[in-house]
Every structure is written in C-alpha cells, then in structure tokens.
Write a protein that holds these residues in place. Structure first.
Motif, short mmCIF file in Angstrom:
data_model
loop_
_atom_site.label_atom_id
_atom_site.label_comp_id
_atom_site.label_asym_id
_atom_site.label_seq_id
_atom_site.Cartn_x
_atom_site.Cartn_y
_atom_site.Cartn_z
N LYS A 169 113.87 2.41 -60.84
CA LYS A 169 114.48 2.07 -59.48
C LYS A 169 115.09 0.53 -59.43
O LYS A 169 115.59 0.35 -58.17
N CYS A 170 115.11 0.17 -60.38
CA CYS A 170 115.47 -1.44 -60.55
C CYS A 170 117.03 -1.52 -60.16
O CYS A 170 117.77 -0.94 -61.03
N ILE A 171 117.47 -2.56 -59.64
CA ILE A 171 118.89 -2.58 -59.30
C ILE A 171 119.11 -4.08 -60.16
O ILE A 171 120.23 -4.79 -59.73
N SER A 172 118.45 -4.70 -60.88
CA SER A 172 118.60 -6.20 -61.50
C SER A 172 119.00 -7.13 -60.69
O SER A 172 119.76 -7.85 -60.80
N CYS A 173 118.41 -7.14 -59.40
CA CYS A 173 118.83 -8.14 -58.31
C CYS A 173 118.28 -9.57 -58.68
O CYS A 173 118.47 -10.40 -57.96
N ARG A 198 115.51 -10.67 -57.67
CA ARG A 198 114.74 -11.41 -56.59
C ARG A 198 113.09 -11.57 -57.14
O ARG A 198 112.77 -12.53 -56.87
N CYS A 199 112.77 -10.62 -57.96
CA CYS A 199 111.36 -10.68 -58.26
C CYS A 199 111.33 -11.82 -59.29
O CYS A 199 110.16 -12.60 -59.48
N VAL A 200 112.17 -12.04 -60.16
CA VAL A 200 112.36 -12.93 -61.23
C VAL A 200 112.33 -14.31 -60.46
O VAL A 200 111.43 -15.31 -60.85
N LYS A 248 117.24 -5.39 -68.20
CA LYS A 248 116.02 -5.08 -67.48
C LYS A 248 114.94 -6.37 -67.18
O LYS A 248 114.92 -7.18 -67.90
N VAL A 249 114.17 -6.15 -65.97
CA VAL A 249 113.09 -6.96 -65.84
C VAL A 249 111.86 -6.87 -66.72
O VAL A 249 111.58 -5.89 -67.05
N SER A 250 111.43 -7.93 -67.16
CA SER A 250 110.22 -7.83 -68.12
C SER A 250 109.34 -8.86 -67.96
O SER A 250 109.41 -9.97 -67.60
N CYS A 298 111.00 -7.64 -53.61
CA CYS A 298 111.77 -6.60 -54.21
C CYS A 298 112.42 -5.74 -53.12
O CYS A 298 111.71 -5.39 -52.22
N PRO A 299 113.63 -5.49 -53.30
CA PRO A 299 114.26 -4.41 -51.94
C PRO A 299 114.25 -3.17 -52.37
O PRO A 299 114.62 -2.47 -51.48
N THR A 300 113.46 -2.94 -53.38
CA THR A 300 113.58 -1.32 -53.67
C THR A 300 112.13 -0.70 -53.62
O THR A 300 111.17 -1.81 -53.66
#
Ligand code: SF4
Ligand code: SF4
Ligand code: SF4
Ligand code: FES
Length: 941
Positions: free
Chosen positions: A166-170, A172-174, A196-198, A220-222
């Motif tokens: 579901k990640c949109i690679s925005c 924001r989390c990082v 991808k987020v890792s 996270c927006p999703t």
C-alpha cells in the motif's frame, strides 16, 4: 463527542511577523516570510491536494499533487516547496492543474490494491481522500502490469503492521523517523519503481533500530503503516483529549475510541509539551488499563496471612476510617499517616494531604518524590527561590550548549530527547556527564563534544571543578552576578580553592582534568548554556548539594532567566512536579510554604475550619523507622508500590509488617499490598478527570475517557474516608478541588479547569501578573529576589567499593518499561524488555568467568539477587548497571539506607556490590522469603 481531526496546513509554521501579502484564489492573506504557498493557501482556508506534505515535516516535493499556477511564473510549481513572495497571485484550481493532479493520482492508484472497502484505513486514508478531491473517476492502467501487490506484510512490531503493497513512496515515514524522532531507522531503498521503504538494512521493524515511537505510523497517509488495534477494532469515531500518565514530559494525546473502547492514542499536534510527538509508552502501552489483573473491588482482611475478602465500598471505607481512628486514639495523633502518589492527579494528591492534615490531624504525609526529586525541590529553592525547573521544553531550541547530567533522556524522557536531538542536529554542542555511555553520547548525526564519564557518587566534585575553571579562568558573567545574585564572593573564594581544581579531583572522579576544563569553557563561553538533569543527580547522598552546585554554575555563567538556558530537572513520573506542588511533603503546604509559616497555615485553617500542626510530620524513612519502634502504626499508601520502589527492601518490609493497618490504593495487587489489610481499587488515567503538572510546570488536563471501572473516583474515595473520620470533605467535581487549590496557592491563583479547557495548558506561576502562566522563570529577578550562591563542599559517600564489594552498582530505566513496571509489564512492551539484566564491562566479566547471558549473583552489604549478565562497553570498568522494572529482579533488595543529607532521598545510584557466576540462584520475594530458582549450570545460557 466527535473525532478531533486536527487541521494539516501542509508545511510547518514559521516564526516571525506575518508581513508577506499573497492572493490565493482571490483571497488575500498575510504570512511570515518563507511560508510555503501551500500553507498560505491553508491559512486562507483553501486546502491544496497533497500526499507527501504534512505540517509536521519539512516539505519534500515528491508527489506532484500539490501543483498550482502562479501569475507571472512558468509551469506549475509544487505549492509545498514554493515560498510565498510579496504580491504573489496563486491559482489552486485551474483546468491545467486539475488534469495534472488527476494523472498523478491515476498512476498512484494503478499500483495500489483496490481493496478500500475492506482496508482497515477505509475512511481514514489520505490517498482515498485525495482520489476523491482530485475527482478521479477512472484508472486507465490495469493492475496486471508490474506492481507491488505481492509485497509481504511485516507484522513484527507488536503495535503496528507494515504492508508495503500500500506504500506510495512518499517518504513521510522516513522523514518522520529522522526529523521528528531522530532515530533514522528507515530508508527508501532502490530507485524508481523498485524503490521501497526499508527498516534498517532490509530488516523487520523489530530487528531494526526502530524504537516504536509511532511517528512514522502517524505520518503515513495510507494504511501501509497501520496500528494493529485499528485493524482489530476498526477506525475510531470519537476522541477525548488527555495527558499521558507515564513520564514527566506530559505529552498530550487524543484518546480515539470506537464505542467505549480505546482504539489508539494519537499525540496531539497542539500539545504544549510534545507538539504531536510520542514515545512507545504513551502511544501504544495503554492496554494495562483494561488488563484482567486489575483489581476492581475493595478488599479486606484481618491479618496479612488471611485471604482477601471482597466487600462493598461502604464497608471498606468504614474499615479504613474506624481503623485509623482507633489507632490514633490508642497510640496518639502521630501514629498514622499517608503517602501520596506522583502518578495521581493534582486534585487527588491535594485531597490526600488535606485528609492527613485535617482528618488525621498531623503532617505525616509524604510523597514518592521523596525517593526521586526531593533534592531538586530543596536545591532550587535554596538558590533560586522556587522548587521547580526554570524553562519550558521549547527553550532547548535556543540552547547553544546542552549539558546533560545524570539523565538518559532517550530512554527516560524520549519525547523531550527527540526535541533536544533536533537542536543538536542543528549544531548545538553537547556535554554529557554520566558514568555510562548513554545513547546521546553518540547516535545518528549526534556526538557529544565531551563525555565526562565520572565515577558514581562524584557529581559534586565534577560540578565544583567546572565552576572552579569558570571562576579562576575569568569566565564569570560579572554583570549578571552583580545585578542578580548574592553570596558570590564567599562562594568564589570557596570554589577557587585548589582542592576543587579539575586536576585535584581527577583521581576521585576518574575524568581527565583537561576534559573537565574544556567542558567548563564550552559551557561558559559557548552562548546559551542549558543544563538538563535527572535522577543520576538527585539519588545520591549529596543530591541536594549537586542541585545547588549546578545552580551556582548556571548563575556564575549568566545562564538563567531567558530562552535557551536554565537548570532543568527531567522529572520521572507524570505528576512528580504536581505532587510536590500540592503540599505532599510533611514540612510544606501547597506552593512550598513551610507548615511553620503562621500566615500560610491560617489561609488553610480559615478555609478548612480546623487547626493545623505547625511542626513537620514524618518523612517516609522516618515512618518506617517509627513503625519498627512501634510508634507509627497505620499507613494509607496511595498509588505507589513502596515495597518495590523504596530502598532496602528488608527494612521496608519489616516496617510494613510491623504496622496494624496498611491501606493500599492501586490498580493492581502489588508488592506493598502483600502487607495490606485493606485494598482499595484505583482508577486508571483513562478514567480520571483532573490535571497533571509536568517537568516544565505545565498543568495539563486529564479527561476521563470512560467511567471508573472500580465504581468510584479516587478523590471521592479519599473524601469519604475523611468524612467517615469526622472531618466532612465533599466536592461535586474535581474542578472544585482545583478552585480550592487556586484559592490557597498563590502560584496557582489564576488556574481553573475552564481556563485550561480554553487555553490548553498553563505553566505555573499563573496569577494576575502572568494570567497565561510563566514558561521561563527568574527572567528579571529570581523568585527569592537575588539568586543565592551556596558553597557546595564535596563529601564522598560512605558507600565505597571494598575488597568484598569491589564494584559499584548504579540503576536506571529503559525506554519500553516504566518504573516498577506495574503498567508496562502488562502490555506488549515486554517484547523489548522481558527482564532486568546486569550490564557489566567485558573486563569485569572476564575476570569473574562471566559470559554474555550468564546468570550472575549480585551481592551488596544488605542483600542479594540474581540477574542475567549483558556484556557492555557502555560501562566503565568497576561499574555495573541495571534497571528495576521487574519485581523478581529485586534490585532494591541491594540498595542501602544511605540517603541525601537534606531530604533523605535514597542513594539508589551508588551501591557497592560483588558480582559472581550464580551457583544457586536466589531471588527474594516481597515477603522476604528466599526462593531457590535453579542451579547455575542450568541457567548459564
Ligand atoms: S516507530 Fe518511530 S523509530 Fe520506529 S521507524 Fe517509525 S518513526 Fe522510526
Ligand atoms: S510507508 Fe507510508 S509514509 Fe512511508 S513511504 Fe509508504 S506511504 Fe509514505
Ligand atoms: S515521553 Fe513520557 S509523557 Fe510522552 S508519551 Fe512518552 S511516556 Fe508519555
Ligand atoms: S504535497 Fe507537494 S509535492 Fe507532494
């Protein structure tokens, strides 16, 4: 009550006057220079579509959804990364940007599982919202091309899932993990479609550096990062704003509910202490409130060897009142007393001390602050005139040199630590004074300029040596000292004596003199110098001396009374400041007025209609001593597990065992309740209405999310006991208790629930001169008029390492657990810290034949316990360290009765011990009985 969804302005607010005028869709707005077009539009009431932007993070400009047109500019700039300019005319809704946005959104959706209706975030998803906002009607690209639909879900964290499909690679989390939390556990791996987020280097969240603060989940927006509780219970539908009940940072949260069940705790962006951030405890570890272990019915028993008998409230209250009255009649008014709790609200603490003073008829009330920050109260009162820290937390953003002494903020006060780390990453310099190499000494993008790795028990020698350098090297702020202070000349003569030089104390402290000199010069000349300290300062035989030593140093360098400076205790429990403010000490009424002060006493006597004692009552250690002598016979213990948290367990248990009546009020049957005759069930913070006061003197509202599960508010229980004892106490609502506190306490004069509900929070003093409170104290003059320099001779503790006990044990906390663990052990936080371990330097381990994970016996001159060893170069040789979160560890079986000379705060931080491989492993339970757990051979892992 509905869900409080705080508005997101897209990019952070900037300080400064609103001087730049722009027009957005025909609306004119004035904003500070540097503000983004997106934020200016939001201020004008226009929300530009966005995905990668959120106002807690710096703009990133990756999603291209926020495009706008600007008169006179080419193209369609991203509004989140474009700053305003005077006269700018912005159009957020043109056919051109609408089409571009729709195309961008179409691409996102084409690589997103189309399972909105069954997604846990349905109705709480920014991607879903934005698809609606941009008017996406169809997706031309099918799902059969390359996509991330098969990506595996990481369930490893106990509180949240990571579903990369579901990640949109925005990012924001990082960015949240770096910018807000400062842990830098996340990266975006790969490029383009493969990005991808890792967590860490391709690890799971649990295996990575992640400390589970929740900032990424929040950002996270999703539904990629999603609380498990939302998956399980559904999206919340209403919220109540309240305050975390763990540490002294006092973070504000929205308790979000579905029906009557708390789904999640979401940090409040407007929270004065936390500005929208949280740690793993406040954010996730609230499950203890509904844990099946909670005792919800009052219980009685004749003897502590009898089984408990559940009773109704009337019977329990009657038993307490009759018991107290009878003991008082037979053994005199001084034979009964109470201990207040720093976990409880100000209003609850106030009624307990009122019950003692008015219904018990003595001053035998003390607080658990006795065993943590009582030296802070004493030391800051003597020097500055007020028993509290000088700054608000935000002040650290203006500090140039930060000195952290005897505190481990990343574990003990994590949200403040994140704030501090933000400033350090901006370039503030750092001095750490601690026997242990705490995380702050070196962590991502942070390195201390000086780590003064002193021997436990030598704080005063170090602070004196720093002050010696300041005085003898001409670094004193003479204008400040001349205008604002007294006693300087005597103190300067004292401190300039050669015995305080860094060279003279090097052999005592173990810190190279050159390092001390360099640190002192940096603190004195590096701009705004701010001191933050913790229990590593106070829990010593010279705790009060050290507090005064730091105050002297700050005054000598002019580091008091403005933004970015100050002397700041990092208070342990959520309401330590408040419990002290509320008159919990046996010598002080509310607002730190001595019981011998006739004028102060008269205020209470007039209002309460009774006569108060002018002699101080018993402190906690005196209560124990008197119990063993037979003169103190009954104790009401409000929300504190003294059998586990107080030093020298054998002494405490013998004292409790000698009493005729022990009344325990708590959430759970605990170690102390093993000695109790009456158990009164308490209410959790989710069931309370009142206030907590945090380490920066901020009074925050605690609002009840649900009715007390025990059937009664704690303040009401206390009032009923006092009434049954013949002193009527009645309030209809805790706001009336606060009104009474305000009426009798000058520093609280302007505080009321109404005002708190209006303005959010207030830092006392709050009165006519400062109706909205006082973020920074001692600005123009000290509370006592002139700041007082007090000579602070170093007196070594009598607790020394010897041939028999050659190591020094010091104690502390870990991030995931809290205090004696009564709450956190009843949550999934045990995933991080299932037991207390002994950190020992590899050299000290090797000479004892101890391996990493070996079961070891720890022996002091008063007791013995067993723990697993953890080899750690964080420790200097000669010093070992453990936490005290698990009763079975019995850390306080070892700690001695040594205490601070002024306040009796126990010397938890220095205990001479021996460590050896366990032969037979013995732990001592709360009744003092030793239990054989196993043989060493079986327990060496
Ligand atoms: S929970 Fe906190 S520490 Fe862990 S990855 Fe997210 S932001 Fe970083
Ligand atoms: S996990 Fe969430 S916040 Fe992180 S990049 Fe993906 S969608 Fe964005
Ligand atoms: S920092 Fe302290 S007050 Fe804030 S969430 Fe964590 S435990 Fe609660
Ligand atoms: S919100 Fe501006 S580029 Fe993503």
């Amino acid at each position: 009550m509905s869900l409080n969804t705080e508005r997101d302005f897209g990019t952070p607010a900037l300080d400064g006057p609103a001087t730049v005028g722009v027009e957005v869709d025909g609306l004119r707005v004035l904003v500070p220079e540097g503000t983004s077009v997106m934020r200016a539009a939001a201020i004008a009431g226009i929300d530009v579509p966005k995905l990668c932007a959120t106002d807690s993070l710096d703009a990133f400009g990756s999603c291209r959804l926020c495009l706008v047109e600007i008169d006179g500019r080419r193209g369609t700039p991203a509004s989140c990364t474009t700053p305003v300019a005077e006269g700018m005319v912005v159009h957020t809704q043109t056919p051109k940007v609408a089409k571009l946005r729709e195309s961008v959104m179409e691409l996102y959706i084409s690589d997103h599982p189309l399972d909105c209706l069954t997604c846990p975030a349905n109705g709480d998803c920014e991607l879903q919202d934005m698809a609606g906002v941009v008017g996406l009607r169809q997706v031309r690209y099918g799902q059969d091309g390359a996509n991330h639909g098969d990506a595996e879900i990481d369930h490893s964290n106990p509180y949240f899932d990571f579903d990369p499909s579901k990640c949109i690679s925005c990012s924001r989390c990082v960015r949240a993990c770096g910018e807000i939390q400062g842990t830098f556990a996340l990266t975006i791996e790969g490029r383009g479609f493969a990005s991808k987020v890792s967590p860490g280097a391709g690890e799971t969240f649990m295996d990575s550096e992640c400390v589970s603060c929740g900032a990424c989940v929040q950002a996270c927006p999703t539904s990629t990062l999603q609380e498990k509780s939302v998956v399980e219970l559904g999206v919340p539908t209403r919220s109540v704003t309240t305050t975390c009940a763990y540490c002294g940072v006092g973070c504000s949260f929205k308790a979000e509910l579905r029906g009557d069940e708390v789904v999640r705790m979401v940090p409040l962006k407007d929270g004065g202490a936390n500005d929208g951030h949280s740690c793993v405890k406040g954010r996730f570890a609230f499950g203890y409130a509904s844990h099946p272990d909670r005792a919800l019915k009052p219980m009685l028993r004749e003897k502590i060897t009898d089984p408990w008998r559940e009773v109704e409230w009337d019977e329990a209250i009657d038993a307490v009142a009759r018991g107290m009255l009878e003991i008082k009649r037979n053994h005199g008014p001084g034979s009964i007393g109470a201990i207040t709790s720093s976990r409880c609200t100000n209003e609850e603490v106030y009624v307990v001390q009122k019950m003692v003073r008015a219904a018990f008829g003595n001053n035998n009330v003390d607080t658990c602050a006795r065993v943590c920050h009582s030296p802070t109260g004493y030391g800051l009162k003597q020097t500055f005139g007020e028993s509290a820290g000088t700054q608000d937390f935000k002040s650290v953003a203006s500090a140039d040199v930060i000195m952290v002494i005897g505190a481990n903020p990343t574990d003990g006060h994590p949200v403040f630590a994140s704030r501090m780390k933000q400033r350090l990453r901006q370039g503030a310099r750092l001095i750490v004074a601690d026997p242990r190499r705490i995380d702050l000494v070196r962590s991502p993008h942070i390195a201390a300029d000086h780590h003064l790795q002193l021997q436990p028990g030598t704080n005063v020698a170090i602070v004196n040596a720093m002050a010696h350098v300041v005085v003898t090297e001409g670094l004193v702020d003479e204008d400040f000292v001349a205008a604002r202070c007294e006693g300087f000349d005597d103190w300067a003569r004292f401190i300039a004596s050669e015995e305080h030089s860094p060279e003279a104390v090097e052999a005592i402290t173990g810190v190279p003199a050159a390092e001390v000199r360099a640190a002192a010069r940096l603190y004195a000349t590096g701009g705004n110098g701010a001191i933050y300290y913790g229990l590593g300062v106070t829990e010593h035989s010279q705790g009060s001396t050290m507090v005064m030593g730091m105050a002297n140093l700050a005054m000598a360098c002019g580091n008091i009374g403005r933004d970015g400076v100050g002397v700041n205790p990092l208070r342990g429990q959520n309401n330590v400041q408040g419990s002290c403010d509320m008159g919990s000490f046996p010598h002080e009424l509310t607002g730190y007025r001595h019981v011998s002060d006739d004028a102060a006493r008269k205020i209470f006597e007039d209002l309460w209609g009774t006569t108060l004692q002018s002699e101080p009552g018993l402190r906690i250690p005196n209560m124990f001593d008197s119990a063993l002598e037979g003169t103190f016979r009954a104790l009401f213990v409000h929300g504190e597990d003294i059998a586990q948290s107080d030093p020298n367990f054998h002494h405490v248990s013998a004292a409790l065992g000698a009493m005729d009546l022990v009344v325990v009020q708590d959430l759970f049957l605990n170690e102390t309740s093993k000695f109790a005759h009456v158990f009164l069930p308490g209410a959790s913070f989710l069931e309370k209405d009142g206030t907590f006061t945090n380490a920066e003197r901020r009074i925050n509202r605690v609002r009840s999310v649900m009715k007390p599960k025990n059937g009664k508010h704690e303040w009401a229980i206390v009032c009923e006991i006092a009434t049954a004892m013949g002193y009527p106490m009645h309030y209809d609502h805790p706001s009336e208790i606060m009104d009474e506190i305000a009426a009798v306490t000058p520093t609280f004069a302007g505080v009321s629930f109404d005002k708190l509900d209006r303005v959010g929070s207030i830092q006392w003093p709050c009165d006519d001169q400062a109706p909205l409170g006082t973020p920074i104290m001692h600005a123009d003059s000290f509370t006592r008029g002139l700041g007082r320099f007090v000579p602070t001779p170093f007196v070594p503790t009598s607790e020394r390492s010897t041939r028999k006990y050659p190591l020094v044990l010091t104690t502390g906390r870990i991030l995931s657990q809290y205090n004696v663990g009564a709450q956190t052990r009843r949550t999934a936080n045990v995933a991080w810290h299932a037991e207390d371990v002994l950190e020992i330097h590899p050299h000290d381990a090797e000479v004892r034949g101890i391996l990493d994970g070996s079961r070891v016996t720890l022996t002091s001159r008063v007791g013995e316990t067993a723990l697993h060893a953890k080899l750690s170069e964080r420790m200097p040789t000669g010093v070992v360290y453990t936490t005290f979160h698990h009763p079975i560890s019995g850390t306080n079986v070892l700690t001695t009765e040594n205490s601070d000379w002024a306040t009796n705060c126990p010397e938890y931080k220095v205990t001479a011990v021996q460590v050896s491989l366990a032969r037979s492993v013995v732990a001592t339970d709360a009744t003092g009985a030793a239990q054989l757990i196993g043989a060493a051979a079986e327990l060496v892992d």
